[in-house]
Design a protein around this motif. Structure first.
Motif, PDB file in Angstrom:
ATOM      1  N   PRO A  39      49.240  38.086  41.334  1.00  0.00           N
ATOM      2  CA  PRO A  39      47.765  38.122  41.298  1.00  0.00           C
ATOM      3  C   PRO A  39      47.162  36.743  41.555  1.00  0.00           C
ATOM      4  N   GLY A  40      46.196  36.698  42.480  1.00  0.00           N
ATOM      5  CA  GLY A  40      45.551  35.446  42.829  1.00  0.00           C
ATOM      6  C   GLY A  40      46.300  34.612  43.851  1.00  0.00           C
ATOM      7  N   GLU A  41      47.534  34.991  44.169  1.00  0.00           N
ATOM      8  CA  GLU A  41      48.323  34.217  45.144  1.00  0.00           C
ATOM      9  C   GLU A  41      47.874  34.545  46.555  1.00  0.00           C
ATOM     10  N   THR A  42      47.913  33.535  47.415  1.00  0.00           N
ATOM     11  CA  THR A  42      47.580  33.719  48.835  1.00  0.00           C
ATOM     12  C   THR A  42      48.762  33.305  49.696  1.00  0.00           C
ATOM     13  N   ALA A  43      48.788  33.843  50.897  1.00  0.00           N
ATOM     14  CA  ALA A  43      49.847  33.488  51.856  1.00  0.00           C
ATOM     15  C   ALA A  43      49.270  33.589  53.263  1.00  0.00           C
ATOM     16  N   GLN A  91      46.346  38.584  46.877  1.00  0.00           N
ATOM     17  CA  GLN A  91      46.542  39.732  45.991  1.00  0.00           C
ATOM     18  C   GLN A  91      45.295  39.922  45.136  1.00  0.00           C
ATOM     19  N   THR A  92      44.725  41.110  45.164  1.00  0.00           N
ATOM     20  CA  THR A  92      43.522  41.395  44.383  1.00  0.00           C
ATOM     21  C   THR A  92      43.915  42.071  43.074  1.00  0.00           C
ATOM     22  N   GLU A  93      42.925  42.241  42.215  1.00  0.00           N
ATOM     23  CA  GLU A  93      43.198  42.858  40.909  1.00  0.00           C
ATOM     24  C   GLU A  93      43.577  44.328  41.057  1.00  0.00           C
ATOM     25  N   GLY A  94      43.158  44.950  42.141  1.00  0.00           N
ATOM     26  CA  GLY A  94      43.463  46.366  42.336  1.00  0.00           C
ATOM     27  C   GLY A  94      44.861  46.608  42.839  1.00  0.00           C
TER      28      GLY A  94
END
Length: 518
Positions: A39-43, A91-94
């Motif tokens: 969650p909260g990670e970006t790539a 990554q979103t909360e959903g």
């Protein structure tokens, strides 16, 4: 000439697309990927491939995580993203991945709007595959335009994506072959068009070896029509065919000339497709096909043919009827005009009906040779103009004789004239028209006529194989000029020469735009 889109690379993705990308609306994952990122990670991800499906676009992404792991994802997009485009995945909360286009990387998309002629010099033949094709919004009154993304398959820039604006749509998935004319201009060379031309040329070599002049057939039909002992249906067919041929005195009327060309057999297939049965009844090729049917039924030992199966069996029938015709006489040059005079010799072991069948089959082959020559000489020229050719042969009644008149009509139009014609706003006389005639009229001998009409001005040349005929015609050119002027024509050069027209290299006919699905 086709110009490559001159927009700057930074505008390859529209502002609307960038805004949609920042809100996660530009791309949608085909399948959810829970747990791929924390969650909260970006790539970062790169567009590997692009495919258009209707109004949407399917892309394959290569996702590179912080630990170096790579994963391929499939997503749908509302705007085309060329291979090499960079996107940010988070990554979103959903528990679903949100994909956003990187605004900072939008200017780095690997899309070419200009060619580097140091890498692909002028004259280089480029090959590519159409990835996408979309209409371009135009102001009211402007001509329609289309923008396509083309993946280059060869040269030093293979793998790059080229953005092309064109006045015509390019089918998605089609293969293109284009010659570099400059950093922003290409000349497209047709793949299917060249294959079609090669196929037509090969067919002409075979077809012209099977054909023979109409003179022998018409003489045989006159004998059948006068023979009281001939089969009744066969005699009736011969009489109808001969009665439908135009008289030389009728050709002084423009409508009679148009009717004679319409009934010459060249347009039989078009009439059948268009559903015009009344016009088929008077068509020369239709008469010949009916004659072949009846002769094949009547001839001893010949296979019986029903009209419904004639179209399927005619090629084999013609080959059998013509026998050893392929082995005699030299092969004529494909596309040459006029077709050479050629008569069939009677075989010792065949009767009158077998000979009539051979003559009729050879006459059909001659008309087909004219039709294929028309196709071979139609298409886009090197200067971008469209050339359309109609070539045919019309037997003309002259007293008790029939004189085959070979005719070739050509119309050449500029792109603007083509557009005006489609909108019914053009004047037919604005196009460039050429006409060629060839006939053998006793006692004048073989004659050929070449005329050109452009912007209402007529120029013409005549050739007579007999020198005394050439002198006679030359002495009458003044009278011909006066009669043409009286018809309202602006007459330029009129000349008559002894011999035959010079036969130089034929003009190469090509279409610039390829319409071939891979």
């Amino acid at each position: 000439m086709t110009e490559i889109n001159s927009l700057g690379a930074q505008t390859a993705i529209s502002a609307q697309a960038i805004k949609a990308g920042m809100t996660g609306e530009l791309l949608r994952l085909t399948q959810a990927q829970p747990g791929l990122l924390a969650p909260g990670e970006t790539a970062q991800a790169e567009v590997v491939s692009l495919r258009q499906l209707g109004r949407e676009f399917q892309v394959v992404l290569r996702l590179i995580q912080a630990n170096g792991a790579q994963t391929q994802l499939q997503a749908s997009a509302s705007q085309p993203l060329p291979p090499g485009s960079q996107v940010t995945v988070s990554q979103t909360e959903g528990n679903r991945l949100a994909i956003m286009l990187q605004q900072a990387s939008a200017s780095n998309i690997a899309t070419l709007t200009r060619l580097d002629t140091a890498k692909v010099p002028v004259g280089t033949l480029l090959q590519g595959k159409v990835l996408t094709n979309q209409p371009i919004l135009q102001a009211p009154g402007q001509a329609a335009g289309y923008r396509a993304l083309v993946s280059l398959l060869n040269s030093a820039q293979a793998g790059a994506t080229l953005t092309i604006d064109s006045p015509r749509p390019l089918p998605v998935g089609s293969l293109l072959s284009a010659r570099v004319q400059g950093d922003q201009s290409l000349q497209f060379v047709p793949l299917s068009g060249r294959q079609d031309q090669l196929s037509i040329a090969q067919q002409l070599l075979t077809q012209q070896n099977r054909q023979a002049s109409l003179t022998g057939l018409l003489s045989a039909l006159q004998r059948v029509a006068r023979d009281p002992g001939a089969d009744g249906s066969l005699r009736s067919s011969a009489e109808r065919l001969l009665a439908g041929l135009p008289d030389v005195r009728q050709l002084g009327d423009a409508k009679a000339v148009a009717q004679a060309l319409s009934n010459s057999g060249t347009f039989l297939e078009a009439k059948l497709l268009g559903g015009f049965p009344a016009s088929v009844a008077t068509d020369l090729k239709a008469h010949l096909l009916r004659l072949i049917t009846q002769a094949s039924v009547t001839a001893p030992g010949a296979p019986a043919l029903m009209p419904s199966t004639l179209a399927l069996t005619l090629p084999a029938l013609a080959r059998g009827a013509l026998g050893m015709l392929d082995r005699v006489s030299p092969k004529p040059q494909p596309g040459a005009f006029p077709l050479p005079s050629r008569l069939l010799k009677a075989m010792e072991d065949e009767g009158d009906l077998q000979q009539l069948l051979r003559l009729a089959a050879a006459a059909v082959s001659r008309l087909q040779s004219h039709a294929m020559s028309s196709l071979q000489q139609s298409g886009n020229l090197e200067n971008g103009n469209l050339q359309t050719t109609w070539q045919t042969e019309v037997p003309i009644r002259h007293g008790q004789e029939f004189i085959p008149l070979q005719v070739k009509l050509q119309r050449e139009e500029t792109p603007q004239q083509q557009a005006d014609r489609q909108h019914q706003e053009h004047d037919p006389l604005q196009a460039l028209w050429r006409i060629e005639l060839a006939f053998d009229l006793a006692p004048l001998g073989p004659l050929q006529v070449q005329a050109q009409l452009s912007q209402g001005r007529l120029n013409g040349q005549l050739w007579a194989e007999q020198e005394q005929t050439a002198r006679l015609i030359d002495s009458q050119l003044g009278t011909l000029r006066e009669r043409l002027l009286a018809r309202g024509l602006d007459v330029g050069d009129l000349e008559c020469h002894p011999g035959t027209p010079p036969q130089g290299p034929r003009t190469r006919v090509e279409q610039r735009w390829v319409d071939e699905n891979a």
